[in-house]
Design a protein around this motif. Structure first.
Motif, PDB file in Angstrom:
ATOM      1  N   VAL A   1       0.853  -1.196   0.000  1.00 59.92           N
ATOM      2  CA  VAL A   1       0.000   0.000   0.000  1.00 59.92           C
ATOM      3  C   VAL A   1       0.883   1.239   0.000  1.00 59.92           C
ATOM      4  N   LYS A   2       0.655   2.106  -1.020  1.00 57.99           N
ATOM      5  CA  LYS A   2       1.407   3.355  -1.101  1.00 57.99           C
ATOM      6  C   LYS A   2       0.617   4.444  -0.387  1.00 57.99           C
ATOM      7  N   GLN A   3       1.247   5.124   0.531  1.00 61.63           N
ATOM      8  CA  GLN A   3       0.595   6.203   1.251  1.00 61.63           C
ATOM      9  C   GLN A   3       0.761   7.509   0.459  1.00 61.63           C
ATOM     10  N   LEU A   4      -0.364   7.997  -0.086  1.00 60.99           N
ATOM     11  CA  LEU A   4      -0.335   9.226  -0.883  1.00 60.99           C
ATOM     12  C   LEU A   4      -0.731  10.424  -0.032  1.00 60.99           C
ATOM     13  N   PRO A   5      -0.152  11.588  -0.315  1.00 55.92           N
ATOM     14  CA  PRO A   5      -0.615  12.808   0.366  1.00 55.92           C
ATOM     15  C   PRO A   5      -2.031  13.146  -0.087  1.00 55.92           C
ATOM     16  N   SER A   6      -2.692  14.031   0.624  1.00 57.91           N
ATOM     17  CA  SER A   6      -4.044  14.439   0.244  1.00 57.91           C
ATOM     18  C   SER A   6      -4.028  15.105  -1.129  1.00 57.91           C
ATOM     19  N   LYS A   7      -5.197  15.196  -1.754  1.00 59.07           N
ATOM     20  CA  LYS A   7      -5.294  15.799  -3.094  1.00 59.07           C
ATOM     21  C   LYS A   7      -4.816  17.243  -3.075  1.00 59.07           C
ATOM     22  N   GLU A   8      -5.187  17.976  -2.013  1.00 57.89           N
ATOM     23  CA  GLU A   8      -4.751  19.377  -1.900  1.00 57.89           C
ATOM     24  C   GLU A   8      -3.229  19.463  -1.864  1.00 57.89           C
ATOM     25  N   LYS A   9      -2.598  18.567  -1.118  1.00 58.44           N
ATOM     26  CA  LYS A   9      -1.136  18.605  -1.027  1.00 58.44           C
ATOM     27  C   LYS A   9      -0.488  18.131  -2.319  1.00 58.44           C
ATOM     28  N   ARG A  10      -1.151  17.198  -3.007  1.00 59.05           N
ATOM     29  CA  ARG A  10      -0.627  16.761  -4.307  1.00 59.05           C
ATOM     30  C   ARG A  10      -0.628  17.929  -5.295  1.00 59.05           C
ATOM     31  N   HIS A  11      -1.711  18.725  -5.303  1.00 61.27           N
ATOM     32  CA  HIS A  11      -1.783  19.899  -6.176  1.00 61.27           C
ATOM     33  C   HIS A  11      -0.671  20.890  -5.837  1.00 61.27           C
ATOM     34  N   GLN A  12      -0.448  21.097  -4.533  1.00 61.33           N
ATOM     35  CA  GLN A  12       0.625  22.004  -4.107  1.00 61.33           C
ATOM     36  C   GLN A  12       1.981  21.487  -4.562  1.00 61.33           C
ATOM     37  N   LEU A  13       2.160  20.152  -4.494  1.00 59.60           N
ATOM     38  CA  LEU A  13       3.406  19.532  -4.929  1.00 59.60           C
ATOM     39  C   LEU A  13       3.697  19.839  -6.395  1.00 59.60           C
ATOM     40  N   PHE A  14       2.623  19.888  -7.201  1.00 59.30           N
ATOM     41  CA  PHE A  14       2.792  20.124  -8.635  1.00 59.30           C
ATOM     42  C   PHE A  14       2.571  21.590  -9.030  1.00 59.30           C
ATOM     43  N   GLY A  15       2.643  22.496  -8.073  1.00 61.21           N
ATOM     44  CA  GLY A  15       2.707  23.912  -8.417  1.00 61.21           C
ATOM     45  C   GLY A  15       1.497  24.759  -8.107  1.00 61.21           C
ATOM     46  N   SER A  16       0.396  24.171  -7.637  1.00 65.02           N
ATOM     47  CA  SER A  16      -0.787  24.976  -7.340  1.00 65.02           C
ATOM     48  C   SER A  16      -0.527  25.881  -6.138  1.00 65.02           C
ATOM     49  N   VAL A  17      -1.041  27.103  -6.201  1.00 62.89           N
ATOM     50  CA  VAL A  17      -0.897  28.058  -5.096  1.00 62.89           C
ATOM     51  C   VAL A  17      -2.274  28.603  -4.730  1.00 62.89           C
ATOM     52  N   LYS A  18      -2.373  29.195  -3.585  1.00 65.10           N
ATOM     53  CA  LYS A  18      -3.636  29.765  -3.150  1.00 65.10           C
ATOM     54  C   LYS A  18      -3.944  31.019  -3.968  1.00 65.10           C
ATOM     55  N   PRO A  19      -5.229  31.307  -4.200  1.00 62.90           N
ATOM     56  CA  PRO A  19      -5.592  32.499  -4.965  1.00 62.90           C
ATOM     57  C   PRO A  19      -5.033  33.767  -4.338  1.00 62.90           C
ATOM     58  N   ALA A  20      -4.539  34.648  -5.184  1.00 60.35           N
ATOM     59  CA  ALA A  20      -4.030  35.932  -4.704  1.00 60.35           C
ATOM     60  C   ALA A  20      -5.199  36.872  -4.412  1.00 60.35           C
ATOM     61  N   PRO A  21      -4.991  37.921  -3.636  1.00 55.84           N
ATOM     62  CA  PRO A  21      -6.069  38.887  -3.368  1.00 55.84           C
ATOM     63  C   PRO A  21      -6.570  39.494  -4.678  1.00 55.84           C
ATOM     64  N   LYS A  22      -7.891  39.608  -4.817  1.00 52.36           N
ATOM     65  CA  LYS A  22      -8.522  40.141  -6.032  1.00 52.36           C
ATOM     66  C   LYS A  22      -8.718  41.649  -5.893  1.00 52.36           C
ATOM     67  N   THR A  23      -8.257  42.397  -6.929  1.00 48.94           N
ATOM     68  CA  THR A  23      -8.360  43.858  -6.888  1.00 48.94           C
ATOM     69  C   THR A  23      -9.180  44.418  -8.045  1.00 48.94           C
ATOM     70  N   LYS A  24      -9.388  43.590  -9.095  1.00 49.58           N
ATOM     71  CA  LYS A  24     -10.104  44.110 -10.272  1.00 49.58           C
ATOM     72  C   LYS A  24     -11.603  43.847 -10.160  1.00 49.58           C
ATOM     73  N   PRO A  25     -12.418  44.657 -10.887  1.00 50.59           N
ATOM     74  CA  PRO A  25     -13.879  44.509 -10.805  1.00 50.59           C
ATOM     75  C   PRO A  25     -14.342  43.118 -11.218  1.00 50.59           C
ATOM     76  N   VAL A  26     -15.451  42.667 -10.636  1.00 53.15           N
ATOM     77  CA  VAL A  26     -16.019  41.364 -10.978  1.00 53.15           C
ATOM     78  C   VAL A  26     -17.351  41.508 -11.716  1.00 53.15           C
ATOM     79  N   ASP A  27     -17.951  42.686 -11.710  1.00 50.22           N
ATOM     80  CA  ASP A  27     -19.191  42.894 -12.449  1.00 50.22           C
ATOM     81  C   ASP A  27     -18.885  43.573 -13.788  1.00 50.22           C
ATOM     82  N   LYS A  28     -19.655  43.213 -14.811  1.00 56.53           N
ATOM     83  CA  LYS A  28     -19.396  43.640 -16.189  1.00 56.53           C
ATOM     84  C   LYS A  28     -19.379  45.158 -16.331  1.00 56.53           C
TER      85      LYS A  28
END
Length: 310
Positions: A10-37
């Motif tokens: 049995v291979k012990q894998l990290p959680s999906k969130e940690k796997r994403h972080q391992l391959f480069g995923s980062v948390k969203p940066a603060p949003k400063t631009k408008p979101v309404d059209k």
């Protein structure tokens, strides 16, 4: 004795969130631009002097299902077409609203989108209004299928030709329609037949016909696809067939031998038929043979404008 299955490691894998972080995923940066059209920048509609008018801007290689109506069975068929949607753009406009072209297609699809020329006229005119330009062009290419019966056994299969429609609309000049059909045929070499003691080489020829139709042409009275198909096939050494048994093959082979054709012969004979077709105002015919005894292809081409006599 029964053999007990070996326990797999049995291979012990990290959680999906940690796997994403391992391959480069980062948390969203603060949003400063408008979101309404309403508060978003609209770069396409920027008004300045942008140096040049554009002949065409839009989207291409759009694949979409389409209905095709035919005077030959199958009379109604569904196919996948490739579209190009464009309009011109004034020097004072930075860009066009690309999404509107696809919105236009989606709005028409609700009632079934077809290759009917009257429908395409309405579509193109509506598209010009949607993108807020004085003109618009739609180009659509699709395979058109038709039944072909073997000459002796009468066995039926499906052949196809490559059809395309170019519909141009201008608010002051009206509509300009160009239709095209690509048909494959058999040609037998007249020179080979003349100089050989027996036999003659033949090859597949690819005929392309582009036509401009008159303003009074009515598609419900005469199917342009069938007209162009007959112009190409009736002038060839022989037609192509999806199903041929031995007696059919004998017929086709002998027919080709009795009707030798150069590429030069093909474009001239087809041109004569198109010249005699009342609703065709201008045409271009090309024949390209895939030579069976050469590494190269043979090609011939003719263009004629009946309104000018040249």
């Amino acid at each position: 004795m029964k053999h007990q299955a070996k326990a797999l490691p049995v291979k012990q894998l990290p959680s999906k969130e940690k796997r994403h972080q391992l391959f480069g995923s980062v948390k969203p940066a603060p949003k400063t631009k408008p979101v309404d059209k309403m508060h978003m920048a609209d770069l396409q509609n920027t008004k300045k002097d942008f140096l040049f008018d554009l002949d065409a801007v839009g989207v291409t290689k759009v694949k979409h299902p389409i209905l095709i109506y035919s005077f030959m069975p199958p009379y109604t068929q569904t196919s996948v077409a490739e579209f190009t949607f464009t309009s011109s753009l004034k020097q004072t406009n930075k860009g066009t609203n690309m999404s509107r072209f696809i919105e236009q297609l989606a709005s028409y699809q609700k009632n079934g989108f077809s290759t009917d020329l009257e429908l395409l006229k309405k579509f193109t005119k509506d598209m010009a209004k949607r993108v807020e330009q004085q003109d618009a062009t739609i180009e659509v290419s699709f395979p058109w299928f038709f039944e072909r019966q073997a000459p002796d056994t009468s066995l039926i299969g499906l052949n196809h030709a490559n059809a395309s429609i170019k519909m141009e609309y201008h608010e002051t000049k009206g509509f300009h329609i160009q239709l095209s059909l690509g048909v494959s045929i058999t040609t037998l070499c007249p020179c080979s037949k003349e100089i050989s003691e027996y036999s003659a080489h033949n090859q597949r020829g690819n005929v392309t016909m582009e036509i401009r139709v008159s303003d009074d042409y009515q598609e419900e009275d005469l199917d342009w696809k069938k007209v162009l198909l007959e112009a190409a096939e009736s002038n060839a050494s022989a037609r192509l067939h999806p199903i041929l048994k031995r007696t059919d093959e004998k017929f086709v082979t002998e027919q080709a031998y009795e009707n030798p054709r150069f590429v030069e012969d093909m474009v001239r004979l087809i041109a004569a038929d198109l010249y005699e077709t009342p609703f065709i105002e201008k045409f271009k015919v090309t024949c390209q043979n895939e030579e069976s005894i050469h590494m190269h292809d043979a090609i011939a081409e003719i263009t004629y404008d009946k309104t000018k006599g040249i």
